[in-house]
Design an enzyme around this catalytic site. Sequence first.
Site, PDB file in Angstrom:
ATOM      1  N   GLY A  67       0.837  -1.199   0.000  1.00  0.00           N
ATOM      2  CA  GLY A  67       0.000   0.000   0.000  1.00  0.00           C
ATOM      3  C   GLY A  67       0.871   1.248   0.000  1.00  0.00           C
ATOM      4  O   GLY A  67       0.541   2.258  -0.633  1.00  0.00           O
ATOM      5  N   THR A  68       1.988   1.176   0.683  1.00  0.00           N
ATOM      6  CA  THR A  68       2.913   2.308   0.738  1.00  0.00           C
ATOM      7  C   THR A  68       3.420   2.656  -0.659  1.00  0.00           C
ATOM      8  O   THR A  68       3.454   3.826  -1.057  1.00  0.00           O
ATOM      9  CB  THR A  68       4.106   1.969   1.665  1.00  0.00           C
TER      10      THR A  68
ATOM     11  N   ASN B 158      -7.002   5.197   9.213  1.00  0.00           N
ATOM     12  CA  ASN B 158      -6.484   3.989   9.847  1.00  0.00           C
ATOM     13  C   ASN B 158      -6.490   4.042  11.372  1.00  0.00           C
ATOM     14  O   ASN B 158      -6.409   3.013  12.025  1.00  0.00           O
ATOM     15  CB  ASN B 158      -5.078   3.678   9.343  1.00  0.00           C
TER      16      ASN B 158
ATOM     17  N   GLY C 239      -2.924  -5.659   0.462  1.00  0.00           N
ATOM     18  CA  GLY C 239      -3.427  -7.023   0.645  1.00  0.00           C
ATOM     19  C   GLY C 239      -3.645  -7.446   2.083  1.00  0.00           C
ATOM     20  O   GLY C 239      -4.585  -8.193   2.380  1.00  0.00           O
ATOM     21  N   HIS C 240      -2.798  -6.980   3.006  1.00  0.00           N
ATOM     22  CA  HIS C 240      -2.826  -7.578   4.345  1.00  0.00           C
ATOM     23  C   HIS C 240      -3.853  -6.959   5.276  1.00  0.00           C
ATOM     24  O   HIS C 240      -3.885  -7.271   6.469  1.00  0.00           O
ATOM     25  CB  HIS C 240      -1.434  -7.573   4.977  1.00  0.00           C
TER      26      HIS C 240
ATOM     27  N   THR D  99       9.510  -8.091 -11.635  1.00  0.00           N
ATOM     28  CA  THR D  99       8.839  -9.370 -11.894  1.00  0.00           C
ATOM     29  C   THR D  99       7.679  -9.539 -10.919  1.00  0.00           C
ATOM     30  O   THR D  99       7.813  -9.252  -9.727  1.00  0.00           O
ATOM     31  CB  THR D  99       9.852 -10.521 -11.733  1.00  0.00           C
TER      32      THR D  99
ATOM     33  N   CYS E 129       4.182   1.735  13.297  1.00  0.00           N
ATOM     34  CA  CYS E 129       5.277   2.328  12.538  1.00  0.00           C
ATOM     35  C   CYS E 129       6.518   1.473  12.731  1.00  0.00           C
ATOM     36  O   CYS E 129       6.544   0.588  13.581  1.00  0.00           O
ATOM     37  CB  CYS E 129       5.536   3.768  12.954  1.00  0.00           C
TER      38      CYS E 129
HETATM   39  N1  PLP Z   1      -2.408   3.438   4.043  1.00  0.00           N
HETATM   40  C1  PLP Z   1      -3.114   3.125   5.128  1.00  0.00           C
HETATM   41  C2  PLP Z   1      -4.349   3.894   5.453  1.00  0.00           C
HETATM   42  C3  PLP Z   1      -2.681   2.101   5.980  1.00  0.00           C
HETATM   43  O1  PLP Z   1      -3.380   1.812   7.076  1.00  0.00           O
HETATM   44  C4  PLP Z   1      -1.507   1.386   5.637  1.00  0.00           C
HETATM   45  C5  PLP Z   1      -0.977   0.331   6.523  1.00  0.00           C
HETATM   46  O2  PLP Z   1      -1.052   0.421   7.734  1.00  0.00           O
HETATM   47  C6  PLP Z   1      -0.825   1.753   4.472  1.00  0.00           C
HETATM   48  C7  PLP Z   1      -1.305   2.788   3.697  1.00  0.00           C
HETATM   49  C8  PLP Z   1       0.426   1.063   4.063  1.00  0.00           C
HETATM   50  O3  PLP Z   1       0.170  -0.210   3.521  1.00  0.00           O
HETATM   51  P1  PLP Z   1       1.332  -1.301   3.508  1.00  0.00           P
HETATM   52  O4  PLP Z   1       1.446  -1.819   4.914  1.00  0.00           O
HETATM   53  O5  PLP Z   1       0.852  -2.348   2.557  1.00  0.00           O
HETATM   54  O6  PLP Z   1       2.568  -0.632   3.048  1.00  0.00           O
END
Ligand code: PLP
Length: 396
Positions: free
Chosen positions: A77-78, A149, A200-201, A237, A339
């Site tokens: 997600g990051t 979050n 995904g997680h 990949t 974090c």
């Molecule tokens: N954005 C939000 C709102 C999140 O809660 C998180 C993860 O805690 C992320 C982005 C980052 O996702 P990832 O852990 O897959 O990098």
Amino acid sequence: MATRTEVDETYLDWAASTPMRASALDAMIAAAREGYGNPTGAHHRARVGRRIVDDARDHVADAVGAEPSEIIFCGSGTEADNLAVFGAHAVASGHVACSAVEHHAVLHPVEHLGGTVIGVDGAGQLDLDQLRSIANLDLAVVSVMLANNETGVVQRLDAIRSILDEHAPQALLHTDAVQAFPWLDVVELAAPADLISLSGHKFGGPKGVGVLVVRSNAKIKAQTLGGGQEFELRSGTHNVAGIAAFGVAAQAMAAERAETVQRVGALRDRLVTGIKAALPDTIESARDPLSSQPSPAQQFAPVEKVAGSAHVCFPGIESEALLFTLERVGIYASAASSCASGAQDPSHVLAAMGYPRELAAGSLRMSLGFGTTDADIDRALTIIPEAVHTLRAAAA
Ligand code: PLP
């Protein structure tokens, strides 16, 4: 989700990460076994890998309301958030902006580019007047998360889109839907966004796989250069096994979402109501005023939160001490977002919502998920108020 190890475990940290769904884990193992060819290759084994990725792409596209060609698989997600902000800025090189309650994966890129961080009210809702006031800055991208979050607060993307359409039609709207995806109908609620991040997680899929939805009208520039595997927007990949699990988890989650929201929402309500009954000075974020005589800036109507989010503050309590006490009896929750350092910095989300530092220091984020049971809530309600009473008595 009570599992027996040395102590009974009550997992209340689903917003940090979830266990993988059995079906996703099975898909992951099968894909690792069968889909080991490089999906960009031409022979049979490569085509097996490519089919697995294509099937997952179709599932995700369905679940998020996009075309398969708009799904960009990436490493987290990051990474999806970074690609949205830096990728949009690289094309248009205008101004960037985001809300003050964004995850650091959005906030830090926006700050790095010298962008504007738009404030929120006491309920965590974007200051739409401030958005209007910067709309003349040649905006390249505005990023506002669909659900937060820490607090679970849901933002109205349609209102934000209307302002951009009127005052800055060239600007892309990005939404981090990482926390919204398990709980909200993103097909409808994220429809106003040009760019959508998923991870995904957070819904029973794997860690280390993210998606950025890039609508066909939205132009962004790749931030990793190489083989151009994902429609020239993301090189590397494919993580075939992880992508397979992401697709299966997304499909299962979307099919069950309405029922999960109803069941888990009732558990969340029981948890918060029970804690407030036992500890009447508890403040539930975005629902309760911060003081009995709130200033005009602190007055707000209670807002919608995602069904899995129970976020409260206990006046006079240190979150770290509470979390330590709870962990010793197998209750796993958190204070703010997770974090890398694990250190408990004061929450930038609560600060933006006007929480005084002392109150924010006593926050507890209990996040529920698809595996949360009645027994988990019974146990939490027996232990958490008692732990707060004990800490208060020790400090008196
Ligand atoms: N954005 C939000 C709102 C999140 O809660 C998180 C993860 O805690 C992320 C982005 C980052 O996702 P990832 O852990 O897959 O990098």
